[in-house]
Design a protein around this motif. Structure first.
Motif, PDB file in Angstrom:
ATOM      1  N   GLY A  40     -65.302   5.233 -91.669  1.00 53.09           N
ATOM      2  CA  GLY A  40     -66.072   6.262 -90.975  1.00 53.09           C
ATOM      3  C   GLY A  40     -65.701   6.487 -89.532  1.00 53.09           C
ATOM      4  N   LEU A  41     -64.943   5.576 -88.946  1.00 54.23           N
ATOM      5  CA  LEU A  41     -64.627   5.710 -87.524  1.00 54.23           C
ATOM      6  C   LEU A  41     -63.779   6.938 -87.221  1.00 54.23           C
ATOM      7  CD1 LEU A  41     -63.947   1.979 -86.654  1.00 54.23           C
ATOM      8  CD2 LEU A  41     -66.013   3.304 -86.259  1.00 54.23           C
ATOM      9  N   MET A  42     -62.788   7.216 -88.047  1.00 51.05           N
ATOM     10  CA  MET A  42     -61.931   8.372 -87.790  1.00 51.05           C
ATOM     11  C   MET A  42     -62.691   9.671 -88.024  1.00 51.05           C
ATOM     12  SD  MET A  42     -59.346   6.919 -86.609  1.00 51.05           S
ATOM     13  CE  MET A  42     -58.224   8.266 -86.414  1.00 51.05           C
ATOM     14  N   GLY A  43     -63.588   9.677 -89.000  1.00 52.17           N
ATOM     15  CA  GLY A  43     -64.415  10.859 -89.224  1.00 52.17           C
ATOM     16  C   GLY A  43     -65.333  11.117 -88.039  1.00 52.17           C
ATOM     17  N   ALA A  44     -65.905  10.066 -87.477  1.00 52.50           N
ATOM     18  CA  ALA A  44     -66.765  10.209 -86.308  1.00 52.50           C
ATOM     19  C   ALA A  44     -65.960  10.721 -85.116  1.00 52.50           C
ATOM     20  CB  ALA A  44     -67.422   8.870 -85.966  1.00 52.50           C
ATOM     21  N   LEU A  45     -64.750  10.223 -84.956  1.00 51.79           N
ATOM     22  CA  LEU A  45     -63.881  10.706 -83.885  1.00 51.79           C
ATOM     23  C   LEU A  45     -63.611  12.196 -84.052  1.00 51.79           C
ATOM     24  CD1 LEU A  45     -62.007  10.344 -81.452  1.00 51.79           C
ATOM     25  CD2 LEU A  45     -60.230   9.606 -83.047  1.00 51.79           C
ATOM     26  N   ALA A  46     -63.340  12.627 -85.276  1.00 55.18           N
ATOM     27  CA  ALA A  46     -63.086  14.045 -85.539  1.00 55.18           C
ATOM     28  C   ALA A  46     -64.294  14.886 -85.144  1.00 55.18           C
ATOM     29  CB  ALA A  46     -62.743  14.265 -87.008  1.00 55.18           C
ATOM     30  N   VAL A  47     -65.492  14.441 -85.502  1.00 56.59           N
ATOM     31  CA  VAL A  47     -66.709  15.190 -85.165  1.00 56.59           C
ATOM     32  C   VAL A  47     -66.878  15.281 -83.654  1.00 56.59           C
ATOM     33  CG1 VAL A  47     -69.234  15.153 -85.287  1.00 56.59           C
ATOM     34  CG2 VAL A  47     -67.879  14.690 -87.340  1.00 56.59           C
ATOM     35  N   LEU A  48     -66.755  14.156 -82.964  1.00 50.94           N
ATOM     36  CA  LEU A  48     -66.915  14.166 -81.507  1.00 50.94           C
ATOM     37  C   LEU A  48     -65.899  15.073 -80.834  1.00 50.94           C
ATOM     38  CD1 LEU A  48     -67.681  10.397 -80.891  1.00 50.94           C
ATOM     39  CD2 LEU A  48     -69.265  12.317 -80.608  1.00 50.94           C
ATOM     40  N   LYS A  50     -64.380  17.644 -82.122  1.00 52.19           N
ATOM     41  CA  LYS A  50     -64.646  19.042 -82.451  1.00 52.19           C
ATOM     42  C   LYS A  50     -65.839  19.601 -81.700  1.00 52.19           C
ATOM     43  CE  LYS A  50     -62.348  19.063 -86.896  1.00 52.19           C
ATOM     44  NZ  LYS A  50     -62.476  19.219 -88.359  1.00 52.19           N
ATOM     45  N   ILE A  51     -66.823  18.758 -81.373  1.00 50.04           N
ATOM     46  CA  ILE A  51     -67.943  19.269 -80.578  1.00 50.04           C
ATOM     47  C   ILE A  51     -67.669  19.164 -79.079  1.00 50.04           C
ATOM     48  CG2 ILE A  51     -69.622  18.868 -82.398  1.00 50.04           C
ATOM     49  CD1 ILE A  51     -70.679  16.487 -80.869  1.00 50.04           C
ATOM     50  N   GLY A  52     -66.552  18.530 -78.717  1.00 49.35           N
ATOM     51  CA  GLY A  52     -66.101  18.549 -77.332  1.00 49.35           C
ATOM     52  C   GLY A  52     -66.615  17.454 -76.437  1.00 49.35           C
ATOM     53  N   ILE A  53     -67.054  16.322 -77.014  1.00 48.97           N
ATOM     54  CA  ILE A  53     -67.473  15.195 -76.175  1.00 48.97           C
ATOM     55  C   ILE A  53     -66.868  13.910 -76.724  1.00 48.97           C
ATOM     56  CG2 ILE A  53     -69.622  16.240 -75.358  1.00 48.97           C
ATOM     57  CD1 ILE A  53     -71.097  14.486 -77.434  1.00 48.97           C
ATOM     58  N   PHE A  54     -66.735  12.936 -75.844  1.00 49.38           N
ATOM     59  CA  PHE A  54     -66.180  11.651 -76.242  1.00 49.38           C
ATOM     60  C   PHE A  54     -66.518  10.617 -75.179  1.00 49.38           C
ATOM     61  CE2 PHE A  54     -62.620   8.603 -76.843  1.00 49.38           C
ATOM     62  CZ  PHE A  54     -62.881   8.276 -78.163  1.00 49.38           C
ATOM     63  N   SER A  55     -66.608   9.361 -75.589  1.00 48.92           N
ATOM     64  CA  SER A  55     -66.844   8.264 -74.653  1.00 48.92           C
ATOM     65  C   SER A  55     -65.666   7.303 -74.748  1.00 48.92           C
ATOM     66  CB  SER A  55     -68.150   7.547 -75.003  1.00 48.92           C
ATOM     67  OG  SER A  55     -68.348   6.451 -74.146  1.00 48.92           O
ATOM     68  N   MET A  56     -64.867   7.249 -73.710  1.00 37.65           N
ATOM     69  CA  MET A  56     -63.661   6.412 -73.732  1.00 37.65           C
ATOM     70  C   MET A  56     -63.974   4.933 -73.885  1.00 37.65           C
ATOM     71  SD  MET A  56     -60.705   7.883 -73.664  1.00 37.65           S
ATOM     72  CE  MET A  56     -59.692   6.541 -73.091  1.00 37.65           C
ATOM     73  N   ASP A  57     -65.109   4.490 -73.355  1.00 35.54           N
ATOM     74  CA  ASP A  57     -65.409   3.055 -73.418  1.00 35.54           C
ATOM     75  C   ASP A  57     -66.441   2.717 -74.490  1.00 35.54           C
ATOM     76  OD1 ASP A  57     -67.809   3.873 -72.356  1.00 35.54           O
ATOM     77  OD2 ASP A  57     -67.568   2.828 -70.457  1.00 35.54           O
ATOM     78  N   GLY A  58     -66.764   3.676 -75.331  1.00 39.43           N
ATOM     79  CA  GLY A  58     -67.720   3.418 -76.406  1.00 39.43           C
ATOM     80  C   GLY A  58     -69.122   3.113 -75.917  1.00 39.43           C
ATOM     81  N   GLY A  59     -69.448   3.534 -74.714  1.00 37.44           N
ATOM     82  CA  GLY A  59     -70.786   3.319 -74.175  1.00 37.44           C
ATOM     83  C   GLY A  59     -71.031   1.933 -73.630  1.00 37.44           C
ATOM     84  N   THR A  60     -69.974   1.197 -73.293  1.00 36.58           N
ATOM     85  CA  THR A  60     -70.140  -0.193 -72.860  1.00 36.58           C
ATOM     86  C   THR A  60     -70.244  -0.371 -71.347  1.00 36.58           C
ATOM     87  OG1 THR A  60     -67.747  -0.557 -72.815  1.00 36.58           O
ATOM     88  CG2 THR A  60     -68.914  -1.056 -74.884  1.00 36.58           C
ATOM     89  N   SER A  61     -70.070   0.681 -70.572  1.00 31.91           N
ATOM     90  CA  SER A  61     -70.151   0.525 -69.112  1.00 31.91           C
ATOM     91  C   SER A  61     -71.610   0.393 -68.682  1.00 31.91           C
ATOM     92  CB  SER A  61     -69.487   1.717 -68.410  1.00 31.91           C
ATOM     93  OG  SER A  61     -70.185   2.900 -68.690  1.00 31.91           O
ATOM     94  N   VAL A  72     -64.517  23.215 -80.609  1.00 41.81           N
ATOM     95  CA  VAL A  72     -63.985  24.258 -81.492  1.00 41.81           C
ATOM     96  C   VAL A  72     -65.102  25.157 -82.022  1.00 41.81           C
ATOM     97  CG1 VAL A  72     -62.012  22.853 -82.177  1.00 41.81           C
ATOM     98  CG2 VAL A  72     -64.060  22.836 -83.585  1.00 41.81           C
ATOM     99  N   PHE A  73     -66.345  24.850 -81.705  1.00 43.47           N
ATOM    100  CA  PHE A  73     -67.481  25.628 -82.183  1.00 43.47           C
ATOM    101  C   PHE A  73     -68.051  26.497 -81.075  1.00 43.47           C
ATOM    102  CE2 PHE A  73     -67.616  21.659 -84.723  1.00 43.47           C
ATOM    103  CZ  PHE A  73     -67.399  22.222 -85.979  1.00 43.47           C
TER     104      PHE A  73
END
Length: 150
Positions: A40-48, A50-61, A72-73
């Motif tokens: 599921g990790l790659m699918g989650a990456l695709a969704v993020l 495509k909606i135009g957001i991402f967290s480089m550190d996975g929320g660990t800071s 893309v929407f």
């Protein structure tokens, strides 16, 4: 998304859109991700992406951020669970988004100008609308004044 950290968010917008097109743009092995979801990790990456957001550190800071890419929407609504988040929903809307219009020209968050390529997680989960005005040429001035917090 490393380009956001290097002071070149327009390159994040360009390359994230290219990855979405070439890796997540189809369902065949020849033209898109072939289905090995990596639990599921790659699918989650695709969704993020495509909606135009991402967290480089996975929320660990200490104070996590979401970085802005190239959605893309035209509009995405994320309904927030009131058991965990204080906001009702997050809306991400684009204006003039298209196949070749993937560069952020300007942005607003909750009705105010937003000139950084990121938003703090604790602000994001309060809900609101992120509006991204897109164009077909890079705006090398947008998002560079306030670097992504480390």
């Amino acid at each position: 998304f490393l380009f956001n950290h290097a002071g070149s968010p327009w390159l994040t917008q360009y390359w994230s859109r290219q990855v979405v097109r070439k890796v997540y743009g189809d369902l065949s092995p020849e033209a898109g991700y072939s289905g090995d979801e990596d639990q599921g990790l790659m699918g989650a990456l695709a969704v993020l992406m495509k909606i135009g957001i991402f967290s480089m550190d996975g929320g660990t800071s200490a104070r996590p951020v979401y970085e802005i890419g190239s959605p893309v929407f035209d509009k995405v609504v994320i309904e927030l669970d009131p058991n965990y988040y204080p906001g009702k929903e997050i809306r991400i809307s684009t204006q003039n988004q298209g196949e070749e219009s993937y560069y952020v020209q300007s942005a607003s968050w909750k009705g105010k100008e937003h000139d950084q390529c990121w938003i703090f997680h604790d602000e994001f989960i309060k809900g609101g609308e992120l509006i991204l005005n897109m164009g077909d040429r890079p705006n090398e001035n947008w998002g560079v004044a306030n670097p992504v917090p480390e």
